[in-house]
Design an enzyme around this catalytic site. Sequence first.
Site, PDB file in Angstrom:
ATOM      1  N   ARG A  88      63.288 -27.401  93.783  1.00 56.17           N
ATOM      2  CA  ARG A  88      63.811 -25.958  93.803  1.00 56.17           C
ATOM      3  C   ARG A  88      62.986 -25.274  94.760  1.00 56.17           C
ATOM      4  O   ARG A  88      63.176 -24.241  94.856  1.00 56.17           O
ATOM      5  CB  ARG A  88      63.553 -25.422  92.300  1.00 56.17           C
ATOM      6  CG  ARG A  88      65.095 -25.252  91.519  1.00 56.17           C
ATOM      7  CD  ARG A  88      64.403 -24.722  90.423  1.00 56.17           C
ATOM      8  NE  ARG A  88      65.519 -23.828  89.452  1.00 56.17           N
ATOM      9  CZ  ARG A  88      66.192 -24.498  88.538  1.00 56.17           C
ATOM     10  NH1 ARG A  88      66.061 -25.941  88.173  1.00 56.17           N
ATOM     11  NH2 ARG A  88      66.747 -23.789  87.845  1.00 56.17           N
ATOM     12  N   ARG A 127      77.683 -19.017  78.261  1.00 53.64           N
ATOM     13  CA  ARG A 127      77.173 -20.477  78.106  1.00 53.64           C
ATOM     14  C   ARG A 127      76.805 -20.377  76.633  1.00 53.64           C
ATOM     15  O   ARG A 127      75.795 -19.706  76.265  1.00 53.64           O
ATOM     16  CB  ARG A 127      76.244 -20.815  79.069  1.00 53.64           C
ATOM     17  CG  ARG A 127      75.487 -22.235  78.812  1.00 53.64           C
ATOM     18  CD  ARG A 127      74.921 -22.961  79.828  1.00 53.64           C
ATOM     19  NE  ARG A 127      73.777 -21.955  80.498  1.00 53.64           N
ATOM     20  CZ  ARG A 127      73.430 -22.192  81.536  1.00 53.64           C
ATOM     21  NH1 ARG A 127      73.354 -23.215  82.250  1.00 53.64           N
ATOM     22  NH2 ARG A 127      72.229 -21.627  82.200  1.00 53.64           N
ATOM     23  N   ARG A 155      70.961 -19.706  75.225  1.00 55.15           N
ATOM     24  CA  ARG A 155      69.423 -19.744  75.744  1.00 55.15           C
ATOM     25  C   ARG A 155      68.913 -18.263  75.903  1.00 55.15           C
ATOM     26  O   ARG A 155      69.687 -17.535  76.289  1.00 55.15           O
ATOM     27  CB  ARG A 155      69.756 -20.408  77.009  1.00 55.15           C
ATOM     28  CG  ARG A 155      69.297 -21.996  77.015  1.00 55.15           C
ATOM     29  CD  ARG A 155      69.869 -22.714  78.209  1.00 55.15           C
ATOM     30  NE  ARG A 155      68.957 -22.306  79.463  1.00 55.15           N
ATOM     31  CZ  ARG A 155      69.186 -22.612  80.569  1.00 55.15           C
ATOM     32  NH1 ARG A 155      69.895 -23.591  80.843  1.00 55.15           N
ATOM     33  NH2 ARG A 155      68.391 -22.044  81.734  1.00 55.15           N
ATOM     34  N   ARG A 166      67.092 -15.168  88.211  1.00 55.50           N
ATOM     35  CA  ARG A 166      67.293 -16.531  88.419  1.00 55.50           C
ATOM     36  C   ARG A 166      67.987 -16.847  89.725  1.00 55.50           C
ATOM     37  O   ARG A 166      67.664 -17.413  90.614  1.00 55.50           O
ATOM     38  CB  ARG A 166      67.671 -17.241  87.426  1.00 55.50           C
ATOM     39  CG  ARG A 166      66.745 -17.493  86.147  1.00 55.50           C
ATOM     40  CD  ARG A 166      67.353 -17.794  84.887  1.00 55.50           C
ATOM     41  NE  ARG A 166      68.222 -18.851  84.828  1.00 55.50           N
ATOM     42  CZ  ARG A 166      69.109 -19.188  83.722  1.00 55.50           C
ATOM     43  NH1 ARG A 166      69.396 -18.159  82.866  1.00 55.50           N
ATOM     44  NH2 ARG A 166      69.718 -20.059  83.877  1.00 55.50           N
TER      45      ARG A 166
HETATM   46  P1  ADP Z   1      73.920 -25.106  85.486  1.00 49.71           P
HETATM   47  O1  ADP Z   1      73.636 -26.580  84.900  1.00 49.71           O
HETATM   48  O2  ADP Z   1      74.174 -25.191  87.031  1.00 49.71           O
HETATM   49  O3  ADP Z   1      73.076 -24.146  85.027  1.00 49.71           O
HETATM   50  P2  ADP Z   1      76.191 -25.285  83.516  1.00 49.71           P
HETATM   51  O4  ADP Z   1      76.739 -26.732  83.548  1.00 49.71           O
HETATM   52  O5  ADP Z   1      75.331 -25.250  82.264  1.00 49.71           O
HETATM   53  O6  ADP Z   1      75.528 -24.958  84.822  1.00 49.71           O
HETATM   54  O7  ADP Z   1      77.320 -24.364  83.605  1.00 49.71           O
HETATM   55  C1  ADP Z   1      77.160 -22.775  83.203  1.00 49.71           C
HETATM   56  C2  ADP Z   1      78.419 -22.543  82.097  1.00 49.71           C
HETATM   57  O8  ADP Z   1      79.403 -22.209  83.063  1.00 49.71           O
HETATM   58  C3  ADP Z   1      78.552 -23.157  81.185  1.00 49.71           C
HETATM   59  O9  ADP Z   1      79.001 -22.344  80.061  1.00 49.71           O
HETATM   60  C4  ADP Z   1      79.710 -24.250  81.457  1.00 49.71           C
HETATM   61  O10 ADP Z   1      80.535 -24.438  80.442  1.00 49.71           O
HETATM   62  C5  ADP Z   1      80.771 -23.126  82.519  1.00 49.71           C
HETATM   63  N1  ADP Z   1      81.280 -24.190  83.605  1.00 49.71           N
HETATM   64  C6  ADP Z   1      80.745 -25.024  84.275  1.00 49.71           C
HETATM   65  N2  ADP Z   1      81.725 -25.480  85.065  1.00 49.71           N
HETATM   66  C7  ADP Z   1      82.685 -24.395  85.130  1.00 49.71           C
HETATM   67  C8  ADP Z   1      83.804 -24.100  85.824  1.00 49.71           C
HETATM   68  N3  ADP Z   1      84.352 -25.055  86.806  1.00 49.71           N
HETATM   69  N4  ADP Z   1      84.481 -23.077  85.563  1.00 49.71           N
HETATM   70  C9  ADP Z   1      84.151 -22.317  84.637  1.00 49.71           C
HETATM   71  N5  ADP Z   1      83.164 -22.426  83.951  1.00 49.71           N
HETATM   72  C10 ADP Z   1      82.225 -23.534  84.141  1.00 49.71           C
HETATM   73  P1  ADP Z   2      69.748 -23.273  85.427  1.00 45.39           P
HETATM   74  O1  ADP Z   2      70.377 -24.264  86.308  1.00 45.39           O
HETATM   75  O2  ADP Z   2      70.779 -22.420  84.363  1.00 45.39           O
HETATM   76  O3  ADP Z   2      68.970 -22.095  86.225  1.00 45.39           O
HETATM   77  P2  ADP Z   2      67.565 -25.102  84.429  1.00 45.39           P
HETATM   78  O4  ADP Z   2      67.758 -25.340  82.992  1.00 45.39           O
HETATM   79  O5  ADP Z   2      67.851 -25.757  85.477  1.00 45.39           O
HETATM   80  O6  ADP Z   2      68.478 -23.708  84.459  1.00 45.39           O
HETATM   81  O7  ADP Z   2      66.071 -24.118  84.490  1.00 45.39           O
HETATM   82  C1  ADP Z   2      65.757 -23.065  83.507  1.00 45.39           C
HETATM   83  C2  ADP Z   2      64.456 -22.587  83.914  1.00 45.39           C
HETATM   84  O8  ADP Z   2      63.344 -23.591  83.931  1.00 45.39           O
HETATM   85  C3  ADP Z   2      64.204 -22.039  85.294  1.00 45.39           C
HETATM   86  O9  ADP Z   2      64.455 -20.797  85.313  1.00 45.39           O
HETATM   87  C4  ADP Z   2      62.758 -22.539  85.744  1.00 45.39           C
HETATM   88  O10 ADP Z   2      61.982 -21.264  85.110  1.00 45.39           O
HETATM   89  C5  ADP Z   2      62.372 -23.529  85.061  1.00 45.39           C
HETATM   90  N1  ADP Z   2      62.663 -24.810  85.944  1.00 45.39           N
HETATM   91  C6  ADP Z   2      63.655 -25.857  85.898  1.00 45.39           C
HETATM   92  N2  ADP Z   2      63.652 -26.561  86.802  1.00 45.39           N
HETATM   93  C7  ADP Z   2      62.497 -26.027  87.566  1.00 45.39           C
HETATM   94  C8  ADP Z   2      61.954 -26.668  89.118  1.00 45.39           C
HETATM   95  N3  ADP Z   2      62.377 -27.703  89.485  1.00 45.39           N
HETATM   96  N4  ADP Z   2      60.784 -25.751  89.237  1.00 45.39           N
HETATM   97  C9  ADP Z   2      60.356 -24.753  88.732  1.00 45.39           C
HETATM   98  N5  ADP Z   2      60.917 -24.149  87.593  1.00 45.39           N
HETATM   99  C10 ADP Z   2      61.926 -24.809  86.928  1.00 45.39           C
END
Ligand code: ADP
Ligand code: ADP
Length: 209
Positions: A88, A127, A155, A166
Site C-alpha cells: 500500500r 458493508r 467494521r 482511508r
Molecule cells: P474491499 O476489499 O476492496 O475493501 P469489499 O470486497 O469488502 O471491498 O467490498 C466492499 C463492499 O461493496 C461490500 O459490502 C461488497 O458486498 C460490496 N461490493 C463488492 N463488489 C461490488 C459491486 N461490483 N457492486 C456493488 N457492491 C459491491
Molecule cells: P479496505 O480494503 O476496506 O480499505 P483493509 O481490510 O485492506 O481495508 O484494511 C483495513 C485497515 O488495515 C487499513 O485502513 C489500514 O489501517 C490497515 N492496513 C491493511 N493493510 C495495510 C497495509 N498494507 N499497510 C498499512 N496498513 C494496512
Amino acid sequence: MRMIFIGPPGAGKGTQAARLVARHGIAHISTGDMLRAAVRAGTDLGREAQRYMSAGELVPDEVIIGMVRERIQEPDCARGFLLDGFPRTLPQAEALDAALSEAGIALDHVLVLEVPDELIVQRITGRRMDPETGEIYHLEFKPPPPEIADRLVHRKDDTEEACRARLEAYHRQTAPIIPFYEARGLVRRVDGVGSLDEVAARIEAALGA
Ligand code: ADP
Ligand code: ADP
C-alpha cells in the site's frame, strides 16, 4: 499465479479475491484480515495496529512488511498467492520486491480495480461481514440472508468519516505505487463498476490477456 490486488477501500477486492483464489487454487493474503485477527487476539502488534486502523490511517510499514514476508513463505503459497491490500506504500512495494527476488519468484499480475470515489462511501457504509464464514455482504447490493442478520459485523472503520480518511490515504500513499509496476508491464486495470458477476468476468478476461 502470483498477483497483487490494488484498489481503493471498498472497491470489491475482498469480494473478487474470494472468487479468484477458489478458482485458481492460490492463497488469499489479506493484510486487513491479518491485522483484524491480531486485534481480536490482543497481541502487541494488534494493539499497535488498532490505533491506526480505527482512524483510517495506514499501519507503519515496518509492522506490516515483517508480517507479509513471513506469510508468503508458508506452504500454502507454493502454488501462488493473491496479495489483497498489500503493498500500500512505495516502501512496502520495494520490500516485497526484495523478498520475492530473494525467494527467486516473480509477480505475474498487478490487478488495479477502479471505482470512483463517489461510489466508495456507499459501498463501505453498507458493508457487513459474516464472522462465521468470512462472507462479505452489502445491505443493498448483496443482501445477507435474514437468518444470519443477528451475527453480522459492521467494521468500526466502515463509517463515513474513517472511509474518507482511508480514501485520502489511498490516493496519497497507495495509488503512486501503480507506476512502479506499470514500468514493468504488470498492470491490468479493471473497471469495478457493475454487478459482482460483471466485474468477475472482466477480471478473468484481464488475467487471460
Ligand atoms: P474491499 O476489499 O476492496 O475493501 P469489499 O470486497 O469488502 O471491498 O467490498 C466492499 C463492499 O461493496 C461490500 O459490502 C461488497 O458486498 C460490496 N461490493 C463488492 N463488489 C461490488 C459491486 N461490483 N457492486 C456493488 N457492491 C459491491
Ligand atoms: P479496505 O480494503 O476496506 O480499505 P483493509 O481490510 O485492506 O481495508 O484494511 C483495513 C485497515 O488495515 C487499513 O485502513 C489500514 O489501517 C490497515 N492496513 C491493511 N493493510 C495495510 C497495509 N498494507 N499497510 C498499512 N496498513 C494496512
